[in-house]
Design a protein around this motif. Structure first.
Motif, short mmCIF file in Angstrom:
data_model
loop_
_atom_site.label_atom_id
_atom_site.label_comp_id
_atom_site.label_asym_id
_atom_site.label_seq_id
_atom_site.Cartn_x
_atom_site.Cartn_y
_atom_site.Cartn_z
N UNK A 138 -1.18 -19.71 -1.73
CA UNK A 138 -1.39 -18.69 -2.70
C UNK A 138 -0.31 -17.83 -2.88
N UNK A 139 0.06 -17.35 -4.05
CA UNK A 139 0.98 -16.61 -4.28
C UNK A 139 0.13 -15.26 -4.91
N UNK A 140 0.51 -13.83 -4.34
CA UNK A 140 0.02 -12.65 -4.98
C UNK A 140 1.19 -11.83 -5.47
N UNK A 141 0.67 -10.72 -6.07
CA UNK A 141 1.54 -9.84 -6.40
C UNK A 141 1.18 -8.48 -5.59
N UNK A 142 2.31 -8.05 -5.06
CA UNK A 142 2.35 -6.86 -4.27
C UNK A 142 2.51 -5.35 -4.95
N UNK A 143 1.48 -4.44 -5.26
CA UNK A 143 1.71 -3.45 -6.23
C UNK A 143 1.33 -2.27 -5.20
N UNK A 144 2.02 -0.92 -5.73
CA UNK A 144 2.14 0.09 -5.19
C UNK A 144 1.32 1.36 -5.71
N UNK A 145 0.56 1.93 -5.00
CA UNK A 145 0.00 3.31 -5.75
C UNK A 145 0.28 4.55 -4.89
N UNK A 146 0.40 5.43 -5.47
CA UNK A 146 0.76 6.85 -4.88
C UNK A 146 -0.54 7.68 -5.01
N UNK A 147 -1.66 7.41 -5.63
CA UNK A 147 -2.87 8.12 -5.67
C UNK A 147 -4.27 7.44 -5.47
N UNK A 148 -4.06 6.07 -4.92
CA UNK A 148 -5.07 5.23 -4.48
C UNK A 148 -5.99 4.65 -5.68
N UNK A 149 -5.24 4.92 -7.08
CA UNK A 149 -6.00 4.67 -8.25
C UNK A 149 -5.18 4.07 -9.08
N UNK A 150 -3.83 4.40 -9.45
CA UNK A 150 -3.10 3.47 -10.48
C UNK A 150 -2.06 2.66 -9.58
N UNK A 151 -1.74 1.75 -9.95
CA UNK A 151 -0.90 0.78 -9.15
C UNK A 151 0.15 0.63 -10.14
N UNK A 152 1.54 -0.18 -9.39
CA UNK A 152 2.62 -0.02 -10.12
C UNK A 152 2.61 -1.58 -11.13
#
Length: 529
Positions: free
Chosen positions: A218-232
């Protein structure tokens, strides 16, 4: 009785007086007008005014969001009641348009979406609530922080095992040192450890935590959030793959000389992408010389006469990125070297080690996968001739002559490392190497302004990640920074590692309103982003 301001023959404007009776809050009073100084008043049964409680912003979540806007914010209020459940609006700083508020099922909570930041600029803005179409606005001194959206430019390692627990280093731009910063592997959110605005570390979750049926690959995308709501969001540089643990069957030979001048071949499955071997838990890490799905080849390091490993079974470990895992196999270091060892190598191979004299270029960016030309002596024209990038990375070499090979740089975390050449016939490693400096990739987040007159001269602010420093580019690094508008190079000044200012050149095309790509170079125009 209050004074009125005349607007027209059909309109007057009055300021409502304060209520002297708190019991009137939530109830309606009649509004009448007089045109003769208060002697005679005219009423209308539909002219009713309702006194309400004062709205006040207590808190909000999240209290920060990207400059692109769109963050869904829960705002906790005091003074909200059934009499003022309509025409509630949110106001963000000096943004000219109020944002409509959605009334939730819970008392004193409304939901608003943040508008884009004015000119996409970072910083805190006041957030207030209004009722009755924006006539009365709260004064609560609560603020919402706009930040540049985070961008992921590199993930290392790019794969890990299905049980999770792998420490994954994420490089990019716009990472904030706040408690809300997190990673998301597919649908699973994990905590993050902040190191800098361009680097964080997250631990991969086990694949068993994922909803539904998951395959080991399984391949997944890693996303980052600075506010626990909006991801990169997803990108080609932010994918991470889960894989099964390797299974090994055998190792040949199982006995090696103390000097380590031979290779061992490990056979099994799920062995592709192995990067380094370690012989003994406390042994030295050595790069994998060759790997396939079913085979790994490594050269054990030499040990001295007083090593506790001499004459003992030494367990073998393999790394596929960061951590080493035991394979359940071992070798024995022997003081005596068999004749077979010498027969398998010619006298020329034993007497001549490869020698590295120069490399070009000596500076690359972490994701460039740029070709490195290596000049030296005694290079083998063998299939397994390759380059070691530090201790843990190895790439196959393209043979040009006995004095020149070239290797493609792998994706590397920024830093300094040594390049060595490994001859494919003898597997001898050059006794000397040359330093390669790896810098973070140039990343452009956004421009402001995004348009200007054809005759040029517009000052353009370019925001992103620009790893300029005197150690790498010398004291004259400022003179090496350029912008390029389409095919035309332009003057630029570095403000910081996150901002460059360019002067737009004259645009000579006969086509009106043309759009060109803006790029940045940190080396005088040899390479652009």
């Amino acid at each position: 009785i209050v004074s009125a301001e005349y607007i027209s023959g059909q309109r007057l404007r009055c300021i409502s007086p304060p209520s002297q009776n708190t019991r009137i809050i939530g109830k309606s009073v009649k509004v009448a007008i007089s045109v003769n100084g208060g002697f005679d008043f005219v009423e209308n049964e539909n002219a009713l005014y309702t006194y309400t409680t004062i709205l006040n912003v207590l808190s909000m979540y999240p209290a920060a969001g990207p400059t692109t806007g769109g963050t869904v914010i829960k705002i906790y209020l005091s003074g909200l009641n059934s009499t003022i459940m309509q025409d509630i609006q949110c106001h963000f700083g000096t943004y000219k348009n109020a944002m409509p508020a959605i009334i939730g099922n819970l008392d004193n909570i409304v939901t608003c979406k943040s508008p884009p930041a004015i000119r996409r600029q970072e910083g805190a803005v006041a957030v207030e609530i209004s009722k009755n179409g924006g006539n009365d606005i709260s004064i609560s001194s609560k603020t919402f922080l706009y930040y540049v959206p985070p961008i992921v430019t590199h993930v290392f390692p790019r794969f890990g095992f299905i049980d999770g627990g792998e420490k994954v280093t994420i490089t990019g731009v716009g990472f904030l040192n706040v408690p809300e910063i997190k990673c998301r592997f597919g649908p699973i959110i994990t905590s993050a450890t902040w190191f800098s605005s361009s680097q964080i570390v997250c631990v991969s979750p086990p694949i068993s935590d994922f909803p539904g049926q998951q395959t080991p690959s399984k391949s997944v995308n890693i996303e980052i959030t600075n506010n626990a709501v909006d991801f990169s969001g997803s990108s080609l540089s932010s994918f991470y793959q889960y894989r099964e643990y390797p299974v090994v069957h055998s190792i040949q030979p199982n006995q090696v000389p103390q000097c380590g001048r031979t290779t061992v071949q490990i056979t099994g499955k799920e062995l592709n992408n192995a990067v380094s071997c370690k012989f003994g838990l406390l042994g030295e890490s050595v790069p994998v010389l060759h790997s396939t799905e079913y085979m790994v080849i490594c050269q054990p390091p030499a040990i001295d006469t007083f090593s506790p490993y001499l004459g003992q079974n030494v367990e073998i470990y393999v790394s596929f990125g960061v951590t080493f895992i035991p394979l359940g196999l071992s070798i024995i270091y022997s003081e005596s070297v068999s004749l077979e060892f010498f027969y398998n190598r010619t006298l020329n191979e034993i007497l001549h080690y490869p020698e590295v004299i120069t490399i070009e270029p000596s500076i690359v960016t972490s994701n460039s996968r740029q070709w490195i030309t290596i000049h030296g002596k005694n290079f083998d024209n063998e299939e397994r001739t390759g380059c070691n990038f530090g201790k843990d990375l190895h790439n196959k070499a393209e043979f040009i002559s006995s004095e020149m090979v070239r290797c493609r740089a792998p994706k590397i975390i920024p830093g300094d490392l040594i390049i060595e050449v490994v001859n494919g016939g003898s597997h001898f490693v050059s006794k000397n190497g040359k330093m390669l400096t790896v810098v973070a990739d140039i990343t452009i987040s956004y421009l402001f302004p995004k348009f200007g007159p054809r005759n040029g001269g517009t000052i353009v602010k370019v925001v992103g990640l620009f790893p300029v420093n005197s150690k790498i580019f010398g004291q004259e690094s400022q003179n090496k920074v350029l912008c390029r508008f389409g095919s035309v190079k332009a003057f630029a000044i570095t403000v910081s590692t996150n901002q460059i200012v360019c002067v737009a050149p004259t645009f000579s095309s006969a086509v009106l309103d043309s759009t060109v790509k803006v790029q940045v170079s940190l080396d005088g125009g040899n390479n652009f982003s």
